[in-house]
Each structure stands twice: as C-alpha cells, then as structure tokens.
Design a protein around this motif. Structure first.
Motif, PDB file in Angstrom:
ATOM      1  N   TRP A 281       0.822  -1.192   0.000  1.00 45.12           N
ATOM      2  CA  TRP A 281       0.000   0.000   0.000  1.00 45.12           C
ATOM      3  C   TRP A 281       0.862   1.249   0.000  1.00 45.12           C
ATOM      4  N   TYR A 283       0.876   4.647   1.205  1.00 42.37           N
ATOM      5  CA  TYR A 283       0.100   5.391   2.177  1.00 42.37           C
ATOM      6  C   TYR A 283      -0.095   6.841   1.788  1.00 42.37           C
TER       7      TYR A 283
ATOM      8  N   GLU B  71      -6.536  10.925   3.104  1.00 44.56           N
ATOM      9  CA  GLU B  71      -5.543   9.858   3.086  1.00 44.56           C
ATOM     10  C   GLU B  71      -6.075   8.613   3.779  1.00 44.56           C
ATOM     11  N   ASN B  75      -7.648   4.681   2.533  1.00 43.51           N
ATOM     12  CA  ASN B  75      -6.706   3.677   3.018  1.00 43.51           C
ATOM     13  C   ASN B  75      -7.435   2.421   3.498  1.00 43.51           C
ATOM     14  N   GLN B  78      -7.653   1.855   7.385  1.00 46.48           N
ATOM     15  CA  GLN B  78      -8.038   3.026   8.162  1.00 46.48           C
ATOM     16  C   GLN B  78      -8.449   2.679   9.586  1.00 46.48           C
ATOM     17  N   ILE B  81      -5.414   1.807  11.605  1.00 41.70           N
ATOM     18  CA  ILE B  81      -4.580   2.966  11.916  1.00 41.70           C
ATOM     19  C   ILE B  81      -5.175   3.727  13.089  1.00 41.70           C
ATOM     20  N   PHE B 107       4.040   8.742   9.842  1.00 42.30           N
ATOM     21  CA  PHE B 107       3.857   8.644   8.406  1.00 42.30           C
ATOM     22  C   PHE B 107       4.645   9.700   7.637  1.00 42.30           C
ATOM     23  N   LEU B 198       2.685   9.710   4.588  1.00 42.30           N
ATOM     24  CA  LEU B 198       1.284  10.122   4.588  1.00 42.30           C
ATOM     25  C   LEU B 198       1.308  11.635   4.585  1.00 42.30           C
TER      26      LEU B 198
END
Lengths: 1117, 200
Positions: A281, A283, B71, B75, B78, B81, B107, B198
């Motif tokens: 992935w 990010y 973001e 994802n 998510q 996270i 990130f 990120l």
C-alpha cells in the motif's frame, strides 16, 4: 508490561544500571506498550540517587540521549511528552552541579539545537513546489510524484548551470563587452535589417535574436574586457567545460547516493511475496480513484506472484514465447530503422526541394519537423503494442519500452547532430576558403546558380562550396525539427557572402534552442490535446455517447511516468548539447521546466488517472539517473568533438582567429602567466610527463579495481557471517517467539497442558479423592473451566500462592547476589526436615497436588513470557528477593508482582533443604537427578516444563516428608500447616489466570499488596519472621486450624525461606533454563515421592489435617 | 499544561495557535517541522465542532471524523490505523491532537524506517496479539484486495500466498511472523520507506 516491571524493579538499583535496562527496553520490542507510569518511573528514579559528578554527568548524558531520540520510540505522545519533560527537568536540575565547562557545553549544544531547528524550519519554506508535489503524491502515489521530484532536481541543476553561465559569461559580456552594433559580429547585416523584426525571423531565432547574448557569435574576441580586464574568452571556455563537469559530478554523486541506499537493500535477498503484501500500500494515496487502481494493481501483482510461483513448477512452452519475442524484437528494429529512414528520406527530399524550388510551401518547409515529431509521438505506442506480443513480466516490459523509446529519442537527436556536424564540416572548409579568397567573392557570385547542383565537390570554386554548405545547412536545420525556412530564405539571397553567416557555432546554438522551443510547444500541445481535451470529452460526452467513454475506448489519459521521465531526459540532453554554443540555453530550460512543472501538475490533478502499472519509484530513480548520465555522455560527445575537431569561426565569437577553441587556454598560459609557470606547463604537457602520468593512472585504476574486488570479497564474507549469525539469532527468536506464543496463547494452551498433566497424574488423582473427601469436592469437577472459576474466586489465597510460584524463576538469577549463603547451607539441612514435614502432607493429597499443578501451569506461562519480554525483570526481582529471602519472607511476598511467584517456589524448596538437615543430602541428590531429568525434558517441550514446575516444588517435599515423619512427632501439626500453604499455592496461580484473562494485572498486584498487609499484620502478631507471617495469612483464612499448629510451622517456614535463598545460590545452575529444568525434574520425581508420601500420610493422622487444610482453602475461596 | 496554554492563548486572542513551548516539544517528539505541526493543528481543529476548537489540545476527534481525512478515507487500513494510534481509554478509536501528531509523525517523510515498520506491524496485527499469524495475514490480504468478488483471492490462492509469505519471512518457523522478522523483511524492501508516508 515488561518494561513497566523492569522500571519498577530498577528503582532500587543504581542509575547506570537503569540506563542499561531502559535502553534494552527501548530496543526490545514491547508489544504491549509500557504503561505511562513506566518512563516516569525510570526518569523519576534516577533523580533520587547519585551525588557522584561522574554519575550525574552520565545521568544527564543519558537523559539527553532520551531527549534526542525520543521521537524514535513507539510510544504514545502523552508518554513521550512526560518522558521528555522529566528528562529536561533532570538535566536542568543537575546540570548546575557539573563543572562550568560542561554546563556551557550543554548550553551551547542546546542553542545549536535550537538554531538547527530554526534553520530547518526556514529551509523547508524554500523547497520549491514542496506542497504541490506532496499534493500530487497524496493523490497519485509516489510513482507520479517521483516524476515531479526528478523534474525539480533537474530544475535545480539547471539553476546552477544558469548561474554559472550567467555570472561568468553573459553578465560580463553585457556589462563590459562592446555594445551592440559596435563590431561586425554584433551588428545585423544591412540586408537583413529590414526583416530583422519580422515574426518569421524572430521565430527562427534570426534577426535581433541571432545577434544577441543568446548565441556564441555575439561574444567578442577581445582577450580582456572592461577596466578590470576580465578574460571573457577564457571564461567562456572554462564555463563551457564546467557545465559538463558539474553535471557529471552532481549526477554521479546522486547516483552513488542512490545506489548506496539501494545496495544496502539490494542484496540477493528477495522477499517477493512479503514485499508485495507488506509494502504494497502506498500510504500517500488519498484519491479514491487512485486508491482503487492501486488496489487493483496490488491484486494483480499478488496474483501475478502466485501465478509465477505456480508456473515455476510447470514447464513453460518456451518455443512459442521465444519465437514471439524474436518477432517482436524484429518488429521493433524494423520500426526503428523505418523511422530513421523516413527521417533521412524527408531530409533528403527537403534538401532537393530547396535546391530545385525557390519558393517552398508551408508543408514543404515544415515537412521534416512534422515527420520527426509524428514519429516520436507514434512510435512509442507502436512499441507498446509490440510489447504485448512478448508476454514479458510487466516490469520487464516497461524496461524494454523505456529502452526502445530512449533509442528512438537518441536516433532523433543523433540524426540531427550528424547533420549539424556535416554542416559544420563544410562550413569550416568554406571558412578557410573565404579567408583566402575573400576578394574573389564577387566573381564567385556568378557561379552560384550553377553550384547549386553540385554537392561537396572540392574541385569546384570556393564560392560553390559555400553555396553547398548553405544548402546542407538548411537541410540539417529541417532535420532538427526546426522551422529553418526563414533562414533558408535569408541565406539564399545573400549567398553566404556575409561572413557573419558563416558562424557555425551560432548556427548550432540556434538549432538547439529551436529544438528546445519546438519540443516545448509539442509538449504543451500534447498535454492539452491528449490529456485535457480528451478528459473534457470523456467527462462531458460520456453521458450522451453510445458506450461508456470513461471506462472503454478513450478513457482518461494516463500519466505515463516512465515516458515522461524519458522526455525530461531527452530535453536535458538537448540543453547539454547546445549549452556551449548558446550560453542562455540553461536559463531557457529553467523557464521551460518551471512551465512544465505547473502545466503538468495541473494536468495530472485535473485530467489524468494514475498509471495502471506502478513503476517502482525507488528502483527507477537510479534507472532514470543512469539514462540521464548516458544522455549526458552522448550529448557531450558531439560538443567535445566539435570543439576538438573544428576550427572556430573566423569572424564571430570569442575564439575567432584561433586555430582551435581550446588554444585559448594555452595561449592564456603563455601570455598572461609568469614564464616559470609557462615552462612548468610545457614540461607537464610534454610526453616525458604525460606518458608516465598515464601509466600511473592506469596503475591506479588497476589498483583501485583490485581493491574493489577484494572489498567485494570481504563483503561476501561478511554477508556469510551475518547469515551464520542470523541463524544463531534464529534460536533466540525462536525462544522469544515461543515465550510470546505461550504468553499470548496461555489461555488457549493452558487447557491442553492441564489435560496432559491430568493424564499423567491421573493415577494420582484417583487416589486423591479417597484420601481427602473435602478435597474431592473441589477437584472432582475435573473439567478445567470449573476449576479455574473456583480458583479465581479464591483470590486472597491465590495471591500468596502466586508469590510462591515466583521464586522458582527468580532463584537462579538471585543466586549470585545471595552468595552470602554458604554458611546457610548447614542451616538449611535442619530446616529442610521441618519443611519436609509440611510437604508430605501436601504430597499426601495427591489430588490436591494435581489441582495445584493445574493452577500453577498458567502462572509459569506468565513468568516465562514476562521473562522473555524483559530480562531486567529478573534482576529486579532478584534484588528484591535477596533482602526478603535473607531477612523477612513476608515483605518479599508483598513487593513481588505476579512474576515473583517463582521465587517463592524456589525458596520453599530451599527452605525445605535447610529445614531438613538430615534429609538435606538426600534432597540434593534428588535435585541433581532432577536437573539431569530436566535437561532431557527441556528439548522435548518447552511448554511442558512450565506446566510441571509446580511438581518440582512438591517433589522435594515427599522425600523430606518421609524423613520428617520419622524424626518429628510434633510435625503433624506443621504438616497440617504445610498442606495449607500448598493449597494456597494452588489457588494463587488460578487467581492469576483469572485476572489475566481479565487483563487486570495491576489489580492483581494491588490485591497482592493488600494481602501482604494483612499478612504483615498477622505476622506481627503471631510470628517473628516474615515467612511466619506468610503462613499466618494462610492460617487466617483457614483460621483456627492454622493457629494451633502455627508456631512450629512458622519456624519451619522461616527456615525454609532462608534456606531457599541459600540453595538457589548454592545451586550450580544459575540460569533460568536451569530453573526450568529443576521444575521438570520435580514432575518426574513427583510421582515417586507422591506415592511414598501417600503411604506415609495414610499412616499419619496428619494426612487428615492436610485434607482439612485444603478444604479450608476451598471454603475460603 | 496543554489546556492551560491553550487557555492562555485564548485569552490572548489567538485561540487557534499552539503555545510556543508546546510547539517546541512537539517538534522534539515528532519528525515534523514547525509548519507541519501548525498545519496539522489547523487540520485537526477543523475536524472538531466549532465550540470545541478553542481547546483543541484536549479535545478528541471521533473516529468517524478522523476517517474523513482523504488519506485515511482511501486507506484500506483506516480502522487499524485509528486503533493503533488512538490512546482513548474507552477504545472508541477517537484521537486527541497528540495521537494525531503521532500518526502524522510516523507517516512523515523523515520518520525512521524502524518506527515506520514498528507501526506497520501493529497496523497489520489485526488481533493485537503481537504476531502476524495466518488470520492476520488473511485479513491483511483481504483488506488490500477489497471485498469485490473478482478481486478477492480464492481460497487456494490465499493458501498459496500465505504459505509463500511464511516461507519467506518466518525465520523461526513458528508459523507466525513476529516483529523482528517483519522488520527484517521490510527493512530490505526498496519501496517501504518511500511508500510509508502520509501527507495532508
């Protein structure tokens, strides 16, 4: 958890030790984050001690270390914040105690840090397009962003090149050089002045543009200009070379940096699957569409990998694919050759047309450039189609595609270059002719028309040659995609009589600049046409179209990273090629790149979808750079060749009148340097020096290469070493993993283990019910779950038992610290006897033992896992244990966290030894035997031994019990107590289990403390020593029974605890493994003692008491 | 202290600014620059309802709000996270500003790959048990591939994939991937450092 325990234990220790432990914590992976209090403890503790300046200094250093790398710790912010503040506090508080210099150093470092941070914050502002790139990155992932980063990097390079040429060449010329119109080379010829401002002329970079600082020809050939005597020609030459040198250096540097990074990772290890999964992935992706396509790409790549894996096992039909690939390559080669042929054909045709026709149509003028640009647009798509035939892996396909496009671009560039050099060749010839026959020019005019038909015939009059050169010039221009018509028109009437027209350097510069401009136009056009309008159409027409435009035919334009990057490379190649002849080319390129950046980023964000195939950005980076380097080399070659091969134009440019361009250097050295320097230079440049120098260079190269080879060899060796070390690491990892598994799966596995135990000891069980009716009630519900529940209920009792369990683990580690014990050994023996008495009772209730064993197993699991997680825990526990064991057993209990239980177990064993003076020898034998057994067992099953630990404790008892029974009559009472203690032990583990399941470990601690207090109280009342207290607690629960027996028992217990510590120290095995081993032994032995005990118990009334105690415990629960 | 500072700042009129002291600390504790932290602060307070913006330091943004960040919206991890970075006591995955900063820091470009891989591991560890076992891997693959019929891997494919992954990564052959193994592999990946970013 582990870290927390570690910190807690570390409190008593010295700060430096703590550092270590803390560091280890940081290094160790603590999956369950240390509770917030943890770090605080660490730091808080450290405040407490140490007045030694060195220690303070170390402490401060340590705190600073914490501060500096705290951001690297995977803690939640709150915790980090607290740690940071505390560290700062400590530093502030103690720094004053240090010497001044240290204080100043610290202050300076602090200032410097602040400054760095400020500078960093400042610099970030000035990274161009950072936010823009990040935005793109967030939408399309890092692949697309890598294009823009590459563009930005090129932009940086061009900025430097611009500064170099601008500051050392263009500005001096503008400021100090002869003004426009002052010399022949700086004035527009009269014939052209009328058309000098025509758009047509300007478009083809003629007229005013031709006679400007843009091009080589404008620069004066005065050795020095201005009042300061700036050597412009020399500067021009040096800057021209510096442009290449700088580009090379910066490029190689970047590549080396990249390769260093990639080399570190690029070893032969290849975790295809893992990377595809774990690193798949991106990010950065924030756009749903991009996310979708990324997900699709991931699925594809995973499927691909699986397929590949499956196909590895199959045998492929090689013949078909190979033949297909051969066909594909042939097709590609054909198309390449075809494109080159077409270009030459068109160029030739245009030349012929120019020769035969006076007036050319628009198409005829632009034929060449249009054809070439068409080819550059179409060929890549054709290559793509062909690539589909080959059935390569997508990445390989991409590589091939890139290589082919690169070859195509290079073909274009080189065809232009060769034509230009042809031109230059003929031009310089004509130059020389002009030189000699300048006076004859008028005569030659007559022959002009004739000369048109003749090509390159040297025998023809000079003027004819001139004419030819002009014609070829035109041809070459057209080749270079440029609109050269205007020049053709101009030159044709003037017939090259004008010496200014003979400035081939300017001509080359013009061509390159034109090429660059037209390239830019095409880029803009293609972005608008292919991306923007297509996007518009697709979006707004798809509603009223008969098929879905968005997903079928036209779709949205993809952002083709690789081809766009290639285009950048191509563009930069043109700049390098022309920079020497057109000093402003880098400046133009800077503008172009800026425009490209905005246009492209706009186009990407508005009308592109990400490329389906994600090009691996980091790998490709060096690939791009390698292509760029290749391009640089290829583009430098013609320039260098021209400089070395051709004579500079006579009438224009800074080097006019010289035989070769590079003569400027030697000339300068000769004229403007002292004579000694001159002689030195001549010596150096003589073969006498050059040849040895060359030899030396070769030798150096050889030497370096051999060094590199040997380094590679050592590299390999080191890698081997790493691998072997890794295999050793594996063992550790295995241990960790096992421990963790046990820890994590403790709940799950527990039942299994229990069942094992049950099966092993089933015989024992069967006996138990008979002996202890009361016990039966408790244990009879053999099902694990019920037992556990009951156990959990018996919280108060369980706590002490857990304590008991702890000692086992701790003892080995503690042994070292406990060393004072040697004298104790003698003491141990007598005590052991007493202890044995107690234990027998325990043993008697074989059923009770079973029960015990079950509960214990979970405890052991916990211990292990904890141990594995944090070694420091052991130490801490050890420290605590030592004082406790030696002094008062009760405090030990209190202080211990759940893990501590092991210690207690050991203590009991030891205590038994002490108490059993007579039996002590026997016990030792047992132990030895046990240890041996354990060793054998250990390899089999790590988990099992854990389960067995409880047995160990008991095992010594039985042996002791026998003797005890014989020796001591009063011990009956004590026995009754012992069973209680044993019973206590059982529930304790259970209790923990229950708590574990709930996850309230802390709670358990608290409970333990509470219990401890109660014990203390009881202890104070009844007992002299802590161990008594411990027993008393138990007694309290069982109540009246215990008290009556208590005193004697208490004494024994005390002795036991002492003896435990001693024994642990005396034990040859210090390592935790040894401990485990002991435990295992106990299991095996257990049945025997158990049987013995049972016999004895049956004899004694004590047995009944024992059972009673068990009952009591149960009731308490 | 954060609240106090915020309150002071509010009295001073510049309610939405982070106190300088805290800002400095955040810089030391994260891999973010000052501008980035301020930007994060802005973004964070935008996620809050109006009335809570005054003391954004102490407020918590519910998970649903956090997930509106582009973001995270796109994802597949998510939820994980949010779970990993949230320090909420009641496990509702809400995030305080500090959690938010933590997340951004990890990130960010400049975060070390060590810490990135650490958190990546935790994100992938769906059952929070400290190892990646087969179930975790399966969930991970399903997250990546989505739930669509065609994109989902078949059982045999999944089996093959997981077997291969374990073959590659499971050094100690215990059937699971632990952190050490994970970091070992990931540190060798050319893409990890680049992709582990990120932005907002």
């Amino acid at each position: 958890m582990a870290a927390a325990a570690g910190s807690a234990a570390g409190k008593t220790g010295k700060s430096c030790k703590k550092y270590r432990t803390v560091k280890r914590h940081a290094g160790i992976y603590t999956y369950q984050e240390p509770p917030h209090s943890n770090s605080d403890d660490d730091i808080g503790e450290e405040k407490a001690e140490s007045h030694d300046p060195e220690q303070i200094f170390q402490n401060i250093q340590y705190q600073k270390e914490i501060m500096s790398n705290i951001r690297c710790r995977p803690w939640p912010m709150r915790q980090k914040l607290r740690a940071l503040r505390q560290a700062k506090e400590i530093v502030l508080k103690y720094e004053g105690r240090l010497t001044r210099t240290r204080g100043y150093q610290a202050a300076g470092a602090e200032l410097w840090r602040k400054f760095i941070r400020l500078a960093y914050n400042f610099v970030v502002i000035f990274i161009p397009w950072e936010m823009r790139i990040k935005k793109i990155e967030s939408h399309f992932g890092s692949g697309v962003a890598s294009y823009f980063i590459f563009l930005r990097w090129l932009f940086g390079i061009n900025i430097v090149l611009t500064i170099m040429t601008g500051a050392f060449v263009v500005l001096p010329e503008l400021l100090a050089g002869a003004p426009f119109g002052s010399t022949v080379s700086k004035t527009i010829p009269k014939e052209q002045i009328a058309s000098a401002q025509d758009l047509d002329t300007i478009w083809s970079l003629g007229g005013y543009l031709q006679y400007s600082v843009l091009f080589y020809g404008y620069y004066g050939h005065d050795r020095k200009i201005g009042k300061a005597g700036y050597r412009l020609p020399l500067a021009y030459f040096l800057v021209g070379m510096a442009v290449f040198a700088y580009s090379f250096i910066i490029l190689l540097k970047k590549m080396a940096k990249n390769s260093r990074m990639s080399l570190a990772s690029a070893s032969d290890e290849n975790y295809t699957f893992c990377w595809r999964l774990f690193c798949a992935w991106d990010y950065l992706i924030g756009n749903p569409e991009a996310a979708e396509s990324k997900a699709a790409a991931i699925v594809n790549s995973i499927r691909e990998a699986i397929l590949e894996e499956q196909e590895k096992k199959k045998s492929k039909n090689l013949a078909v694919t190979i033949s297909l690939r051969i066909i594909a390559n042939i097709l590609v080669l054909l198309s390449l050759a075809g494109s080159i042929y077409i270009i030459y054909f068109v160029v030739d045709r245009s030349q012929r047309l120019e020769r035969t026709k006076k007036e050319l149509t628009l198409w005829e003028k632009n034929e060449v450039s249009v054809v070439v640009s068409l080819i550059t647009m179409i060929a890549p798509s054709a290559f793509e189609l062909v690539a589909a035939l080959e059935m390569y892996h997508p990445r390989t396909t991409l590589r091939f595609q890139l290589a082919r496009v690169l070859v195509l671009y290079l073909g274009n560039l080189y065809s232009l270059i060769i034509a230009l050099l042809d031109k230059v060749d003929s031009m310089s010839v004509t130059d020389s002719d002009v030189n000699t026959n300048a006076s004859n020019s008028t005569a030659a005019l007559a022959t002009k028309t004739l000369s048109k038909e003749d090509n390159l015939s040297t025998t023809i009059p000079n003027v004819q040659i001139k004419r030819n050169s002009i014609v070829t010039l035109e041809g070459s221009r057209t080749q270079g995609l440029t609109v050269s018509d205007s020049l053709v028109n101009k030159t044709a009437p003037f017939n090259g009589r004008n010496p200014q027209d003979q400035c081939w350097e300017t001509y080359v510069g013009q061509e390159m600049l034109k090429l660059s401009i037209i390239d830019m136009i095409f880029t803009v056009a293609s972005i608008l046409l292919i991306d923007f309008f297509r996007g518009l159409c697709v979006r707004y027409l798809s509603d009223c179209w008969c098929w879905d435009l968005e997903s079928k035919f036209p779709e949205y334009g993809e952002f083709k990273i690789a081809e766009n990057v290639l285009h950048l490379v191509y563009n930069q190649g043109m700049i390098w090629m022309g920079a020497f002849f057109s000093p402003c080319l880098p400046a133009f390129n800077v503008l172009k790149l800026i425009g490209l950046m905005y246009l492209r980023s706009w186009a990407v964000l508005t009308c592109n979808v990400p490329h389906q195939q994600v090009f691996r950005a980091s790998r490709s980076n060096n690939f791009y750079l390698a292509m760029l380097l290749f391009m640089l080399f290829l583009c430098m070659l013609p320039t260098i060749f021209a400089i070395a091969r051709y004579k500079p134009s006579l009438s224009c440019g800074p080097f006019s009148g010289q035989e070769k361009i590079y003569d400027i250097v030697s000339e300068t050295i000769q004229n403007d340097f002292p004579t000694w320097f001159n002689t030195v230079i001549t010596y150096i440049s003589s073969p006498v020096v050059v040849l040895p120098a060359l030899l030396l260079l070769f030798m150096l190269i050889y030497y370096l290469q051999s060094i590199a080879r040997s380094l590679k060899f050592t590299n390999n060796q080191l890698r081997m070493k790493i691998q072997t070390e890794r295999t050793e690491d594996k063992k550790k990892v295995v241990q960790m993993a096992v421990a963790r598994i046990q820890n994590l799966d403790g709940n799950d596995k527990r039942p299994e283990q229990e069942s094992d135990i049950i099966s092993q000891e089933s015989s024992v069980r069967s006996s138990t019910p008979r002996k202890n009716g009361s016990v039966l009630n408790f244990e009879s519900p053999a099902s694990k779950g019920t037992r556990i529940q009951t156990i959990s209920q018996s919280v108060p009792q369980t706590v002490p038992s857990t304590d008991v369990a702890r000692p086992v683990n701790a003892t080995p580690t503690t042994s070292a610290s406990l060393t004072p014990a040697p004298s104790v050994s003698s003491v141990q023996k007598p005590r052991n006897d007493n202890i044995t008495n107690r234990y027998p009772s325990v043993v008697h209730g074989s059923a009770s033992e079973l029960c015990k064993t079950k509960p214990y197993t979970p405890v052991t699991f916990k211990k292990r896992t904890e141990d594995v997680h944090s070694e420091p825990l052991f130490r801490k526990g050890i420290r605590q244990v030592n004082p406790d064991a030696l002094g008062a057993g009760a405090p030990v209990f209190v202080g211990h966290r759940p893990y501590a239980t092991r210690y207690f177990l050991v203590n009991e064993n030891e205590s038994r030894k002490k108490s059993l003076r007579s039996t002590s020898r026997l016990q030792r034998h047992f132990r030895k035997g046990e240890s041996g057994d354990i060793i054998e067992l250990y390899p089999r099953n790590v988990r099992r031994y854990v389960v067995r630990t409880p047995h160990q404790m008991y095992s010594p008892h039985p042996s002791e019990d026998e003797e005890d029974d014989e020796e001591l009559g009063r011990e009956f009472i004590t026995r009754s107590h012992r069973p209680r203690s044993l019973s206590d032990l059982r529930p304790a583990p259970r209790f923990y289990i229950g708590e574990r399941a709930d996850g309230h470990i802390l709670m358990s601690k608290d409970l333990a403390r509470v219990h401890y207090k109660s014990w203390d109280d009881g202890f104070e009342l009844d007992l002299d020593r802590p161990p008594y207290a411990y027993k008393k607690v138990h007694l309290n629960y069982p109540e009246a029974h215990v008290k009556s027996k208590s005193k004697q028992k208490l004494e024994q217990s005390l002795t036991e605890s002492d003896s435990i510590s001693v024994e642990s120290s005396s034990d040859p095995q210090n390592s935790s493994n040894d401990q485990y081993i002991q435990v295992i032994h106990s299991k095996e032995k257990y049945p025997k003692p158990g049987t013995k005990l049972t016999k004895k118990k049956s004899k004694n009334s004590v047995d009944l008491n024992m059972s009673e105690s068990n009952e009591l415990v149960c009731s308490n629960v | 202290t954060c609240e106090a500072e915020a309150a002071r700042a509010a009295m001073g009129g510049s309610a939405s600014l982070l106190p300088r002291e805290t800002l400095g600390e955040y810089q030391e504790l994260t891999f973010l620059s000052k501008q980035e932290i301020l930007l994060a602060y802005k973004r964070f307070s935008e996620l809050l309802p109006k009335e809570e913006r005054e003391n954004a330091c102490s407020a918590r943004v519910p998970k649903s709000q956090i997930l509106t960040l582009p973001e995270l919206r796109a994802n597949p991890f998510q939820h994980r996270i949010c779970r990993v970075f949230s320090t909420s006591d009641d496990r509702d995955d809400s995030m305080s500003f500090e959690d938010f900063l933590d997340m951004l820091s990890v990130f960010s470009d400049s975060a070390t790959s060590d810490i990135k891989s650490h958190y990546a591991f935790r994100i992938f560890d769906f059952d929070d048990d400290g190892t990646l076992d087969r179930k975790d891997l399966e969930k991970l693959v399903n997250c990546l591939t989505g739930q669509g019929e065609e994109s989902r891997l078949s059982n045999t494919e999944m089996e093959q994939l997981i077997r291969n992954i374990l073959e590659e990564s499971d050094i100690d052959k215990d059937g699971t991937i632990n952190l050490a193994e994970f970091q070992h592999i990931v540190s060798r990946s050319p893409d990890f450092a680049r992709y582990g970013g990120l932005q907002w």
